[in-house]
Write a protein that holds these residues in place. Sequence first.
Motif, PDB file in Angstrom:
ATOM      1  N   GLY A  47      41.640  30.831  31.392  1.00  0.00           N
ATOM      2  CA  GLY A  47      40.997  31.928  32.091  1.00  0.00           C
ATOM      3  C   GLY A  47      40.755  31.586  33.548  1.00  0.00           C
ATOM      4  O   GLY A  47      40.228  30.517  33.856  1.00  0.00           O
ATOM      5  N   VAL A  48      41.143  32.482  34.434  1.00  0.00           N
ATOM      6  CA  VAL A  48      41.011  32.268  35.875  1.00  0.00           C
ATOM      7  C   VAL A  48      39.856  33.091  36.442  1.00  0.00           C
ATOM      8  O   VAL A  48      38.967  32.557  37.088  1.00  0.00           O
ATOM      9  N   ALA A  49      39.890  34.396  36.215  1.00  0.00           N
ATOM     10  CA  ALA A  49      38.865  35.271  36.770  1.00  0.00           C
ATOM     11  C   ALA A  49      38.897  36.593  36.030  1.00  0.00           C
ATOM     12  O   ALA A  49      39.928  36.996  35.506  1.00  0.00           O
ATOM     13  N   ALA A  50      37.747  37.268  36.003  1.00  0.00           N
ATOM     14  CA  ALA A  50      37.665  38.561  35.340  1.00  0.00           C
ATOM     15  C   ALA A  50      36.632  39.425  36.045  1.00  0.00           C
ATOM     16  O   ALA A  50      35.723  38.920  36.720  1.00  0.00           O
ATOM     17  N   ILE A  51      36.780  40.745  35.840  1.00  0.00           N
ATOM     18  CA  ILE A  51      35.847  41.708  36.411  1.00  0.00           C
ATOM     19  C   ILE A  51      35.683  42.843  35.421  1.00  0.00           C
ATOM     20  O   ILE A  51      36.645  43.224  34.740  1.00  0.00           O
ATOM     21  N   ASP A  52      34.464  43.383  35.306  1.00  0.00           N
ATOM     22  CA  ASP A  52      34.268  44.494  34.383  1.00  0.00           C
ATOM     23  C   ASP A  52      34.008  45.793  35.147  1.00  0.00           C
ATOM     24  O   ASP A  52      34.036  45.815  36.379  1.00  0.00           O
ATOM     25  N   ASN A  53      33.758  46.860  34.425  1.00  0.00           N
ATOM     26  CA  ASN A  53      33.615  48.178  35.047  1.00  0.00           C
ATOM     27  C   ASN A  53      32.364  48.274  35.917  1.00  0.00           C
ATOM     28  O   ASN A  53      32.242  49.203  36.719  1.00  0.00           O
ATOM     29  N   ASP A  54      31.421  47.330  35.768  1.00  0.00           N
ATOM     30  CA  ASP A  54      30.242  47.276  36.634  1.00  0.00           C
ATOM     31  C   ASP A  54      30.447  46.319  37.802  1.00  0.00           C
ATOM     32  O   ASP A  54      29.484  45.995  38.504  1.00  0.00           O
ATOM     33  N   ASN A  55      31.692  45.862  37.992  1.00  0.00           N
ATOM     34  CA  ASN A  55      32.034  44.917  39.048  1.00  0.00           C
ATOM     35  C   ASN A  55      31.363  43.555  38.895  1.00  0.00           C
ATOM     36  O   ASN A  55      31.215  42.818  39.876  1.00  0.00           O
ATOM     37  N   LYS A  56      30.982  43.221  37.692  1.00  0.00           N
ATOM     38  CA  LYS A  56      30.521  41.869  37.423  1.00  0.00           C
ATOM     39  C   LYS A  56      31.744  40.977  37.317  1.00  0.00           C
ATOM     40  O   LYS A  56      32.733  41.345  36.679  1.00  0.00           O
ATOM     41  N   THR A  57      31.670  39.804  37.943  1.00  0.00           N
ATOM     42  CA  THR A  57      32.817  38.905  37.969  1.00  0.00           C
ATOM     43  C   THR A  57      32.480  37.564  37.323  1.00  0.00           C
ATOM     44  O   THR A  57      31.316  37.174  37.224  1.00  0.00           O
ATOM     45  N   LEU A  58      33.526  36.892  36.904  1.00  0.00           N
ATOM     46  CA  LEU A  58      33.386  35.579  36.296  1.00  0.00           C
ATOM     47  C   LEU A  58      34.617  34.770  36.686  1.00  0.00           C
ATOM     48  O   LEU A  58      35.736  35.300  36.666  1.00  0.00           O
ATOM     49  N   TYR A  59      34.419  33.505  37.046  1.00  0.00           N
ATOM     50  CA  TYR A  59      35.519  32.659  37.497  1.00  0.00           C
ATOM     51  C   TYR A  59      35.563  31.363  36.707  1.00  0.00           C
ATOM     52  O   TYR A  59      34.528  30.825  36.284  1.00  0.00           O
ATOM     53  N   GLY A  60      36.768  30.848  36.555  1.00  0.00           N
ATOM     54  CA  GLY A  60      36.914  29.529  35.990  1.00  0.00           C
ATOM     55  C   GLY A  60      36.443  28.474  36.983  1.00  0.00           C
ATOM     56  O   GLY A  60      36.524  28.687  38.204  1.00  0.00           O
ATOM     57  N   ASP A  61      35.989  27.346  36.485  1.00  0.00           N
ATOM     58  CA  ASP A  61      35.434  26.307  37.346  1.00  0.00           C
ATOM     59  C   ASP A  61      36.461  25.814  38.369  1.00  0.00           C
ATOM     60  O   ASP A  61      36.114  25.508  39.521  1.00  0.00           O
ATOM     61  N   SER A  62      37.722  25.757  37.975  1.00  0.00           N
ATOM     62  CA  SER A  62      38.738  25.175  38.853  1.00  0.00           C
ATOM     63  C   SER A  62      39.115  26.077  40.027  1.00  0.00           C
ATOM     64  O   SER A  62      39.739  25.611  40.977  1.00  0.00           O
ATOM     65  N   VAL A  63      38.737  27.347  39.974  1.00  0.00           N
ATOM     66  CA  VAL A  63      39.109  28.266  41.056  1.00  0.00           C
ATOM     67  C   VAL A  63      37.899  28.831  41.788  1.00  0.00           C
ATOM     68  O   VAL A  63      38.049  29.540  42.784  1.00  0.00           O
ATOM     69  N   GLN A  64      36.706  28.532  41.285  1.00  0.00           N
ATOM     70  CA  GLN A  64      35.479  29.048  41.906  1.00  0.00           C
ATOM     71  C   GLN A  64      35.452  28.697  43.393  1.00  0.00           C
ATOM     72  O   GLN A  64      35.665  27.549  43.775  1.00  0.00           O
TER      73      GLN A  64
END
Length: 122
Positions: A47-64
Motif C-alpha cells: 500500500g502506497v497511499a489512499a484517499i476516501d470520499n471525505d478527503n481523508k488520506t493515508l500513506y505508507g511509511d516509505s513514501v510519507q
Amino acid sequence: QVQVAESGGGLVQAGGSLRLVCLVCGYTDNFYTLGWFRQVPGKAREGVAAIDNDNKTLYGDSVQGRFTVSLDNARKTLYLQMDKLKPEDTAIYYCGSSLPPVTIRAPDYGYWGQGTQVTVSS
C-alpha cells in the motif's frame, strides 16, 4: 461494473518526479476509498497511499512526505504525485477501489487496474 485505468509511469532519475493518473469509471457509490499500491516481482502488493470520499488520506511509511494522493471527484480521477523518487520506488503501480474508512491494506481492495511501470534509475 467499476473499471480503473492507470497511466503516467515511466523512467526517471533518482530525485525526480512523476505524476500517476487513475481514471475511475462506473463508480456510483457516494462512500468510497481509492488507493495506490505497488508491486515488484516476488513480493506482496504494498500500500502506497489512499484517499476516501471525505478527503481523508493515508500513506505508507516509505513514501510519507514524498508522495501526495489527490482526487478530482468531478473527473473521477485519482492522482499520485511522486517527488524525490528513489530507486527503491521502482515497481508496477496499481490503483484500486475500496470502502471507507481509508485503508492501504491490499486485501480490502478490488477492481484493480492493469498497472503502470515506474522505474527510478540511480
